[in-house]
Design an enzyme around this catalytic site. Structure first.
Site, PDB file in Angstrom:
ATOM      1  N   TYR A   1     -10.740  12.681  -5.690  1.00  0.00           N
ATOM      2  CA  TYR A   1     -10.261  13.344  -4.474  1.00  0.00           C
ATOM      3  C   TYR A   1     -10.265  12.379  -3.280  1.00  0.00           C
ATOM      4  O   TYR A   1      -9.313  12.338  -2.502  1.00  0.00           O
ATOM      5  CB  TYR A   1     -11.114  14.586  -4.166  1.00  0.00           C
ATOM      6  CG  TYR A   1     -10.429  15.523  -3.211  1.00  0.00           C
ATOM      7  CD1 TYR A   1      -9.513  16.459  -3.666  1.00  0.00           C
ATOM      8  CD2 TYR A   1     -10.668  15.444  -1.843  1.00  0.00           C
ATOM      9  CE1 TYR A   1      -8.850  17.309  -2.792  1.00  0.00           C
ATOM     10  CE2 TYR A   1     -10.015  16.289  -0.952  1.00  0.00           C
ATOM     11  CZ  TYR A   1      -9.099  17.217  -1.439  1.00  0.00           C
ATOM     12  OH  TYR A   1      -8.443  18.049  -0.570  1.00  0.00           O
TER      13      TYR A   1
ATOM     14  N   TYR B   1     -10.668  25.773  -1.612  1.00  0.00           N
ATOM     15  CA  TYR B   1      -9.774  25.981  -2.753  1.00  0.00           C
ATOM     16  C   TYR B   1     -10.271  27.232  -3.472  1.00  0.00           C
ATOM     17  O   TYR B   1     -11.340  27.193  -4.081  1.00  0.00           O
ATOM     18  CB  TYR B   1      -9.832  24.788  -3.704  1.00  0.00           C
ATOM     19  CG  TYR B   1      -9.149  23.534  -3.192  1.00  0.00           C
ATOM     20  CD1 TYR B   1      -9.756  22.691  -2.276  1.00  0.00           C
ATOM     21  CD2 TYR B   1      -7.881  23.187  -3.659  1.00  0.00           C
ATOM     22  CE1 TYR B   1      -9.126  21.536  -1.825  1.00  0.00           C
ATOM     23  CE2 TYR B   1      -7.238  22.035  -3.217  1.00  0.00           C
ATOM     24  CZ  TYR B   1      -7.865  21.225  -2.305  1.00  0.00           C
ATOM     25  OH  TYR B   1      -7.235  20.078  -1.859  1.00  0.00           O
TER      26      TYR B   1
ATOM     27  N   HIS C   1     -13.649  14.644   6.806  1.00  0.00           N
ATOM     28  CA  HIS C   1     -14.284  15.709   6.017  1.00  0.00           C
ATOM     29  C   HIS C   1     -15.207  15.088   4.987  1.00  0.00           C
ATOM     30  O   HIS C   1     -14.803  14.221   4.226  1.00  0.00           O
ATOM     31  CB  HIS C   1     -13.228  16.531   5.281  1.00  0.00           C
ATOM     32  CG  HIS C   1     -12.532  17.517   6.163  1.00  0.00           C
ATOM     33  ND1 HIS C   1     -12.143  18.750   5.733  1.00  0.00           N
ATOM     34  CD2 HIS C   1     -12.178  17.438   7.462  1.00  0.00           C
ATOM     35  CE1 HIS C   1     -11.565  19.399   6.733  1.00  0.00           C
ATOM     36  NE2 HIS C   1     -11.570  18.620   7.790  1.00  0.00           N
TER      37      HIS C   1
ATOM     38  N   PRO D   1       0.806  19.658  -5.117  1.00  0.00           N
ATOM     39  CA  PRO D   1      -0.021  19.300  -3.956  1.00  0.00           C
ATOM     40  C   PRO D   1      -1.509  19.634  -4.092  1.00  0.00           C
ATOM     41  O   PRO D   1      -2.286  19.272  -3.212  1.00  0.00           O
ATOM     42  CB  PRO D   1       0.615  20.086  -2.806  1.00  0.00           C
ATOM     43  CG  PRO D   1       1.408  21.165  -3.452  1.00  0.00           C
ATOM     44  CD  PRO D   1       1.796  20.701  -4.801  1.00  0.00           C
TER      45      PRO D   1
ATOM     46  N   LYS E   1      -2.358  14.302  -3.332  1.00  0.00           N
ATOM     47  CA  LYS E   1      -2.154  12.906  -3.715  1.00  0.00           C
ATOM     48  C   LYS E   1      -0.794  12.315  -3.342  1.00  0.00           C
ATOM     49  O   LYS E   1      -0.641  11.095  -3.302  1.00  0.00           O
ATOM     50  CB  LYS E   1      -2.324  12.757  -5.245  1.00  0.00           C
ATOM     51  CG  LYS E   1      -3.758  12.918  -5.718  1.00  0.00           C
ATOM     52  CD  LYS E   1      -4.576  11.679  -5.428  1.00  0.00           C
ATOM     53  CE  LYS E   1      -6.042  11.893  -5.523  1.00  0.00           C
ATOM     54  NZ  LYS E   1      -6.735  12.100  -4.255  1.00  0.00           N
TER      55      LYS E   1
HETATM   56  C1  LIG Z   1       4.307  21.487   1.298  1.00  0.00           C
HETATM   57  C2  LIG Z   1       3.828  20.114   0.927  1.00  0.00           C
HETATM   58  C3  LIG Z   1       2.485  19.798   1.033  1.00  0.00           C
HETATM   59  C4  LIG Z   1       2.033  18.525   0.685  1.00  0.00           C
HETATM   60  N1  LIG Z   1       0.696  18.238   0.815  1.00  0.00           N
HETATM   61  C5  LIG Z   1       0.256  16.991   0.525  1.00  0.00           C
HETATM   62  C6  LIG Z   1      -1.109  16.597   0.753  1.00  0.00           C
HETATM   63  O1  LIG Z   1      -1.955  17.388   1.204  1.00  0.00           O
HETATM   64  N2  LIG Z   1      -1.475  15.320   0.485  1.00  0.00           N
HETATM   65  C7  LIG Z   1      -0.571  14.405   0.002  1.00  0.00           C
HETATM   66  O2  LIG Z   1      -0.961  13.239  -0.231  1.00  0.00           O
HETATM   67  N3  LIG Z   1       0.730  14.743  -0.227  1.00  0.00           N
HETATM   68  C8  LIG Z   1       1.173  15.996   0.039  1.00  0.00           C
HETATM   69  N4  LIG Z   1       2.508  16.308  -0.116  1.00  0.00           N
HETATM   70  C9  LIG Z   1       3.431  15.302  -0.641  1.00  0.00           C
HETATM   71  C10 LIG Z   1       3.877  14.318   0.437  1.00  0.00           C
HETATM   72  O3  LIG Z   1       4.398  14.999   1.543  1.00  0.00           O
HETATM   73  C11 LIG Z   1       4.918  13.364  -0.171  1.00  0.00           C
HETATM   74  O4  LIG Z   1       4.398  12.846  -1.366  1.00  0.00           O
HETATM   75  C12 LIG Z   1       5.283  12.235   0.795  1.00  0.00           C
HETATM   76  O5  LIG Z   1       6.122  12.713   1.808  1.00  0.00           O
HETATM   77  C13 LIG Z   1       5.975  11.082   0.063  1.00  0.00           C
HETATM   78  O6  LIG Z   1       6.358  10.107   0.987  1.00  0.00           O
HETATM   79  P1  LIG Z   1       7.664   9.245   0.735  1.00  0.00           P
HETATM   80  O7  LIG Z   1       7.755   8.285   1.872  1.00  0.00           O
HETATM   81  O8  LIG Z   1       7.673   8.731  -0.639  1.00  0.00           O
HETATM   82  O9  LIG Z   1       8.867  10.292   0.777  1.00  0.00           O
HETATM   83  P2  LIG Z   1       9.384  11.222   1.955  1.00  0.00           P
HETATM   84  O10 LIG Z   1       8.294  11.582   2.884  1.00  0.00           O
HETATM   85  O11 LIG Z   1      10.138  12.320   1.300  1.00  0.00           O
HETATM   86  O12 LIG Z   1      10.369  10.291   2.764  1.00  0.00           O
HETATM   87  C14 LIG Z   1      11.647   9.941   2.263  1.00  0.00           C
HETATM   88  C15 LIG Z   1      12.571   9.706   3.435  1.00  0.00           C
HETATM   89  O13 LIG Z   1      13.852   9.291   2.930  1.00  0.00           O
HETATM   90  C16 LIG Z   1      14.862   9.965   3.649  1.00  0.00           C
HETATM   91  N5  LIG Z   1      16.071  10.010   2.810  1.00  0.00           N
HETATM   92  C17 LIG Z   1      16.338  10.855   1.777  1.00  0.00           C
HETATM   93  N6  LIG Z   1      17.550  10.567   1.260  1.00  0.00           N
HETATM   94  C18 LIG Z   1      18.033   9.527   1.953  1.00  0.00           C
HETATM   95  C19 LIG Z   1      19.250   8.788   1.877  1.00  0.00           C
HETATM   96  N7  LIG Z   1      20.197   9.084   0.968  1.00  0.00           N
HETATM   97  N8  LIG Z   1      19.432   7.776   2.743  1.00  0.00           N
HETATM   98  C20 LIG Z   1      18.464   7.455   3.659  1.00  0.00           C
HETATM   99  N9  LIG Z   1      17.306   8.145   3.791  1.00  0.00           N
HETATM  100  C21 LIG Z   1      17.102   9.154   2.934  1.00  0.00           C
HETATM  101  C22 LIG Z   1      14.268  11.330   3.934  1.00  0.00           C
HETATM  102  O14 LIG Z   1      14.891  11.968   5.029  1.00  0.00           O
HETATM  103  C23 LIG Z   1      12.817  10.967   4.243  1.00  0.00           C
HETATM  104  O15 LIG Z   1      12.603  10.711   5.607  1.00  0.00           O
HETATM  105  C24 LIG Z   1       2.986  17.563   0.218  1.00  0.00           C
HETATM  106  C25 LIG Z   1       4.343  17.876   0.130  1.00  0.00           C
HETATM  107  C26 LIG Z   1       4.771  19.133   0.466  1.00  0.00           C
HETATM  108  C27 LIG Z   1       6.261  19.446   0.368  1.00  0.00           C
END
Ligand SMILES: Cc1cc2nc3c(=O)[nH]c(=O)nc-3n(C[C@H](O)[C@H](O)[C@H](O)COP(=O)(O)OP(=O)(O)OC[C@H]3O[C@@H](n4cnc5c(N)ncnc54)[C@H](O)[C@@H]3O)c2cc1C
Length: 395
Positions: free
Chosen positions: A389, A205, A76, A297, A301
């Site tokens: 962004y 947006y 995009h 969101p 980020k």
């Molecule tokens: C609706 C929505 C829309 C979003 N849109 C955007 C966007 O457009 N752009 C963007 O950049 N971000 C967006 N985000 C945020 C983004 O999804 C998260 O910031 C991202 O998933 C973070 O990655 P992570 O690996 O830190 O955590 P997570 O993806 O949460 O991964 C953590 C992992 O740890 C596992 N886990 C949890 N507890 C335990 C445990 N006790 N033992 C072992 N494993 C465990 C979980 O199952 C999971 O698989 C959005 C989030 C939501 C909810």
């Protein structure tokens, strides 16, 4: 106890942070075990983020992990801020020379899992009762129960807490060794995934008197849409028909735009929260991604920050474990938090500029409109939005 195992880094969580860290460490010859509470099918289907910043895409390419993203992701060059019944385009590419790529987080997770398994390295899915021990020593341990009920103990040199906001890592830090900053926004997002082609080829947006709406997409066939709702809202009163009506109202514009409706594949409500844990380290435990911070969101980020954290964590662990050099590990939290607070502010800026606050009055309303007109009318202001962004440089 089934067995005592040994590795260099125990990675808790197979989300974007944990999986990318495993790849970065493997590229430097550091062994890691990844423990994930959920099943492979579950993490590969979990619909979340969809916007990859320019530095995220470049990082994935540099590791050879972007083949499918490059084939199927949607680049995009701009986005639209819709207000006063008109579109005001922010030309990201003209302003920064960079683009963003729309590619579902679950697709990225699939790619990262497949690439790890293809190297012969594993992921321990459905690991239950994960517990962290001896974090203040140089020999931490992790215990868990596998899917067949077998108990395991993993001895390691460092633990990477990549287990998201509700994981076990951050709560394992003594409360007097960590400061938690929390900001609850007075709204939530009702998100819809619909089987219909996007109504516009760019993100919209929309600021509307009834509240914010976002038109986004996950693929040429699947549209992602969001509505601002009160923080305590439930799905009970939201039939698909009401959701489409409300989206059509908030996305209304003078000029050619038709909201394409289609079957709703999934819907849910997410709270809007800003959260930062500081520092992102305790002894040999290093937090990364949502385990350490959450952004609303609106700025797209969260996933990108998670990847930026582990981009810093991997060299810090390599220097610590291979050469016994602690400077990068000691500076890890501070370096990450600079980017994290920038993202918190950008997300706050986007959120407050576009949402309708419960306590809005005509004065605040005009301030919001003035900010929107400025950011879309001034090249200097638009450039500030655009460079945040598309993603500030990782280094
Ligand atoms: C609706 C929505 C829309 C979003 N849109 C955007 C966007 O457009 N752009 C963007 O950049 N971000 C967006 N985000 C945020 C983004 O999804 C998260 O910031 C991202 O998933 C973070 O990655 P992570 O690996 O830190 O955590 P997570 O993806 O949460 O991964 C953590 C992992 O740890 C596992 N886990 C949890 N507890 C335990 C445990 N006790 N033992 C072992 N494993 C465990 C979980 O199952 C999971 O698989 C959005 C989030 C939501 C909810």
């Amino acid at each position: 106890m089934t067995g005592v195992e040994r590795t260099q880094v125990a990675i808790i969580g197979a989300g974007p942070a944990g999986l990318l860290l495993a790849h970065l460490l493997a590229a430097d010859g550091i062994d890691a075990v990844v423990l994930e509470a959920r099943s492979r099918a579950y993490v590969e289907q979990r619909v979340r983020a969809g916007v990859c910043e320019h530095p995220t895409v470049e990082l994935l390419r540099s590791l050879g992990l972007a083949d499918r993203l490059d084939r199927e992701g949607l680049p995009h060059e701009g986005l639209s801020l819709r207000f006063d019944r008109a579109d005001h385009r922010i030309d990201l590419h003209a302003l920064t020379g960079k683009t963003i790529t729309v590619y579902g987080q679950q697709e990225l997770v699939k790619d990262l899992i497949a690439a790890r398994l293809a190297t012969g390295a594993g992921i321990e899915f459905e690991a239950a009762d994960v517990a962290l021990h001896d974090l203040a020593t140089d020999s931490p341990r992790v215990t868990w129960t596998d899917v067949d009920g077998g108990r395991h103990e993993l001895r390691c040199d460092a633990v990477a807490g990549c287990d998201g906001f509700h994981g076990v890592s951050r709560p394992s830090i003594p409360s007097d060794a960590i400061t938690l900053h929390n900001h609850d926004y007075p709204f939530a997002w009702l998100g819809v995934l619909a089987k219909t082609p996007p109504s516009s080829h760019e993100l919209i947006y929309a600021r509307h008197a009834r509240g914010f709406a976002l038109h986004s997409m996950r693929s040429p066939e699947v549209t992602r849409l969001y509505l601002q709702v009160p923080p305590d809202e439930t799905l009970d009163g939201w039939s698909d028909a009401r959701i489409w009506d409300e989206l059509a109202t908030r996305l209304e514009v003078d000029g050619p735009f038709t909201l394409r409706e289609g079957p709703v594949l999934e819907k849910g409500i997410s709270p809007m929260r800003g959260f930062v844990a500081e520092p992102m380290r305790y002894g040999r435990l290093f937090l990364a991604g949502d385990a350490a911070h959450i952004v609303p969101p609106t700025g797209a980020k969260g996933m990108n920050l998670a990847m930026a954290d582990v981009y810093r964590l991997a060299p810090a662990l390599v220097a610590l474990l291979r050469q016994g050099r602690a400077e990068l590990a000691d500076g890890y939290s501070e370096r990450c938090l600079r980017r994290v607070w920038r993202a918190e502010h950008f997300s706050y800026f986007m959120t407050t500029m576009l949402h309708r606050a419960p306590d809005v009055d005509p004065f605040l309303d005009q301030l919001q409109l003035s900010q929107l007109r400025y950011v879309t009318g001034s090249t200097a202001a638009a450039t500030g939005l655009a460079e945040n962004y598309v993603g500030l440089p990782l280094d």
